[in-house]
Design an enzyme around this catalytic site. Structure first.
Site, short mmCIF file in Angstrom:
data_model
loop_
_atom_site.label_atom_id
_atom_site.label_comp_id
_atom_site.label_asym_id
_atom_site.label_seq_id
_atom_site.Cartn_x
_atom_site.Cartn_y
_atom_site.Cartn_z
N ASP A 91 3.95 5.24 -8.50
CA ASP A 91 4.71 4.03 -8.22
C ASP A 91 5.86 3.92 -9.22
O ASP A 91 5.71 4.23 -10.41
CB ASP A 91 3.78 2.82 -8.33
CG ASP A 91 4.42 1.58 -7.74
OD1 ASP A 91 4.04 1.23 -6.61
OD2 ASP A 91 5.30 0.98 -8.39
N HIS A 115 0.85 -1.91 -2.56
CA HIS A 115 1.33 -0.67 -3.16
C HIS A 115 0.35 0.47 -2.88
O HIS A 115 0.76 1.63 -2.75
CB HIS A 115 1.52 -0.84 -4.68
CG HIS A 115 2.62 -1.81 -5.02
ND1 HIS A 115 3.77 -1.42 -5.64
CD2 HIS A 115 2.74 -3.13 -4.80
CE1 HIS A 115 4.57 -2.47 -5.80
NE2 HIS A 115 3.96 -3.53 -5.30
C1 UDX Z 1 3.19 -7.35 -2.60
C2 UDX Z 1 4.38 -8.21 -3.06
O1 UDX Z 1 3.97 -9.55 -3.03
C3 UDX Z 1 5.55 -7.98 -2.14
O2 UDX Z 1 6.62 -8.76 -2.57
C4 UDX Z 1 5.93 -6.53 -2.10
O3 UDX Z 1 6.93 -6.35 -1.12
C5 UDX Z 1 4.71 -5.69 -1.76
O4 UDX Z 1 3.61 -5.99 -2.59
P1 UDX Z 1 1.58 -8.13 -0.60
O5 UDX Z 1 1.23 -9.55 -0.77
O6 UDX Z 1 0.53 -7.14 -0.94
O7 UDX Z 1 2.94 -7.76 -1.31
O8 UDX Z 1 2.08 -7.99 0.92
P2 UDX Z 1 2.49 -6.77 1.78
O9 UDX Z 1 3.51 -5.88 1.18
O10 UDX Z 1 2.87 -7.35 3.07
O11 UDX Z 1 1.17 -5.92 1.91
C6 UDX Z 1 -0.02 -6.47 2.37
C7 UDX Z 1 -0.82 -5.38 3.05
O12 UDX Z 1 -2.12 -5.91 3.30
C8 UDX Z 1 -0.22 -4.97 4.39
O13 UDX Z 1 -0.25 -3.56 4.51
C9 UDX Z 1 -1.15 -5.59 5.41
O14 UDX Z 1 -1.34 -4.82 6.58
C10 UDX Z 1 -2.45 -5.70 4.65
N1 UDX Z 1 -3.23 -6.84 5.15
C11 UDX Z 1 -2.76 -8.11 5.00
C12 UDX Z 1 -4.42 -6.60 5.78
O15 UDX Z 1 -4.84 -5.44 5.93
N2 UDX Z 1 -5.13 -7.68 6.23
C13 UDX Z 1 -4.71 -8.95 6.11
O16 UDX Z 1 -5.43 -9.85 6.56
C14 UDX Z 1 -3.47 -9.19 5.47
#
Ligand code: UDX
Length: 459
Positions: free
Chosen positions: A119, A23
């Site tokens: 948000d 978020h």
């Molecule tokens: C959460 C909720 O779990 C999800 O259902 C909702 O859609 C968004 O918030 P999250 O686990 O944070 O999700 O996953 P995601 O939305 O994919 O965001 C993760 C962020 O972390 C991405 O922007 C990704 O680029 C970043 N990331 C992930 C990194 O920078 N490095 C990593 O190694 C893994």
């Protein structure tokens, strides 16, 4: 191009993200976008997962006490709801006090506050801002399709889709919301009542604001966006993919291991499977073992993110891979605790993305044109996976119990030379091109950004 200075006044936009990585990132990207258009930026935040102010020297930051918030990151729907409820409750009074003080200071400056972008889970705080005369915009993290599910939640309950009574219902279609099946809905049988309340607050947060901002783009979700525009009484701004549009500095809460990019430089094009389950999901020890052997047995090069705390019951700082895994994959893979994901996905060596289908990861995979192996965990992730494998047809989902044989077969489907993998890769490239077109000159998202900037300027 619309800018903040259009009316001759310098305007300040306030932001309040929900304190999770998925978020925080889009909120900072949107802040970067508006800052580049001439707006001053203030970010309100709680102490939990506080952003690194030094990475954004041009912004002001205001810390809001979050006394009483659970200290751990949530990894279930129930825990996430507890967190959301407690952020709203804990921050209401201190946010009112800090916002009132900020407004007082602004009166003495040549700047004024245009609006608060918060948000959509922060209904209470959006209400506090409006109570102090500050217009609000709701940033909803997730797809347009997912937000449609939220607006339809009462109907889904009335029609008996939710709460789910038996696992045999999970594959049944939701006739009113294709392509969702019951099991794809953002639901929780265990905490149905609380979820219904929290989601209804999200919808209220949007409908009582001056607009809804979504990190998606028209070519990806044309029908879903059209339906939202038809059903909602507020303007909808699809301004995604924000991570491609925005000049934002990194808002990563964990240190990204950039060494893996050097390793990727040495790998053949489209050869590497990138594996990451995002910032919140957790896996069982036995799923970790099946994942490891599935990856090892696939024979493909891999880059795997093992985030601290990923494995339930394991010490957060040290995750052990099964005996023999290192020997079986020597020279073929790299394991890191956190990666620069956007750059990894954009690297030519990456040919597949095993993802939990958080919305940011899904969108980042779409923009990179990389086919996806989906293994959703909770909330919107099942619906996102459904769109990947059923609507965009750029990936494959592993359903049911995780077994190494299933993993190996899915990787082979995704990255193998023949069909259906070749078709997935072709469609993934087409989507990548439409994402790029949406943020090009006169692209749908560029037009929406201009309209959003004009709206904020007029507030
Ligand atoms: C959460 C909720 O779990 C999800 O259902 C909702 O859609 C968004 O918030 P999250 O686990 O944070 O999700 O996953 P995601 O939305 O994919 O965001 C993760 C962020 O972390 C991405 O922007 C990704 O680029 C970043 N990331 C992930 C990194 O920078 N490095 C990593 O190694 C893994």
């Amino acid at each position: 191009m619309a800018t903040a200075a259009a009316g001759g006044r310098r305007r300040r936009v306030l932001f309040f993200p929900l304190p999770y990585q998925g978020h925080i990132n889009p909120m900072f990207q949107l802040a970067g976008l508006l800052h580049a258009r001439g707006f001053s930026i203030t970010v309100f935040h709680v102490r939990f997962n506080a952003p690194d102010a030094s990475a954004h020297p041009a912004y002001d930051f205001v810390s809001v006490p979050d006394d009483g918030m659970p200290a751990d990151s949530p990894d279930t729907v129930q825990a996430t709801m507890d967190h959301i409820v407690s952020v709203n409750r804990a921050c209401e009074a201190p946010f009112r006090e800090r916002l009132a003080a900020l407004l007082e200071r602004q009166r003495a400056r040549a700047e004024d506050v245009a609006c608060l972008v918060a948000d959509s889970h922060l209904l209470t705080l959006l209400g506090v801002a409006r109570g102090l005369g500050v217009p609000t915009l709701a940033l909803r993290l997730g797809s347009a399709a997912c937000f449609r599910c939220l607006t339809a939640f009462p109907m889904l309950c009335d029609k008996g889709y939710l709460p789910v009574q038996e696992s045999s219902q999970l594959d049944a279609p939701v006739v009113e919301l294709p392509p969702y099946r019951i099991g794809d809905l953002p639901a929780s049988a265990a905490a149905h009542g609380q979820l219904r309340e929290v989601l209804s607050r999200v919808v209220t947060a949007v409908t009582t604001s001056s607009g809804l901002i979504l990190d998606t783009f028209d070519a990806l979700e044309a029908d879903e966006l059209a339906a939202l525009r038809r059903d909602l009484a507020v303007p909808v701004f699809d301004v995604g993919p924000l991570h491609k549009l925005s000049p934002a500095a990194s808002s990563s809460l964990l240190r990204q291991d950039r060494g893996c990019l050097d390793w990727l430089d040495g790998q053949p094009p489209a050869s590497v499977l990138y594996v990451s389950f995002g910032s919140l999901a957790s896996v069982s020890a036995s799923d970790l073992v099946e994942t490891a052997w599935g990856i090892a047995n696939s024979g493909r090069p891999f880059l795997w993110v093992l985030r601290p705390g990923l494995v339930r019951g394991a010490p957060p700082s040290s995750i052990s891979l099964p005996d023999g895994f290192d020997a079986a994959t020597r020279g073929r893979g790299v394991v890191v605790s956190w990666a620069p994901q956007e750059e990894v996905l954009a690297h030519p060596a990456v040919g597949g993305f095993w993802t939990h289908c958080g919305w940011n990861s899904t969108l980042e995979g779409v923009c990179a044109g990389v086919p996806m192996l989906c293994r959703p965990f909770f909330a919107d992730q099942m619906g996102n996976a459904r769109y990947v494998d059923h609507v965009w047809r750029t990936g494959v989902t592993i359903d049911g119990e995780l077994q190494r044989g299933k993993v190996e077969a899915a990787i082979s489907t995704l990255m193998g030379a023949g069909e259906p993998g070749a078709g997935m890769r072709r469609r993934a490239l087409e989507l990548k091109n439409s994402a790029a077109a949406s943020i090009g000159e006169a692209g749908s998202s560029s037009v929406n950004v201009d309209m959003l900037v004009s709206l904020i300027q007029s507030m």
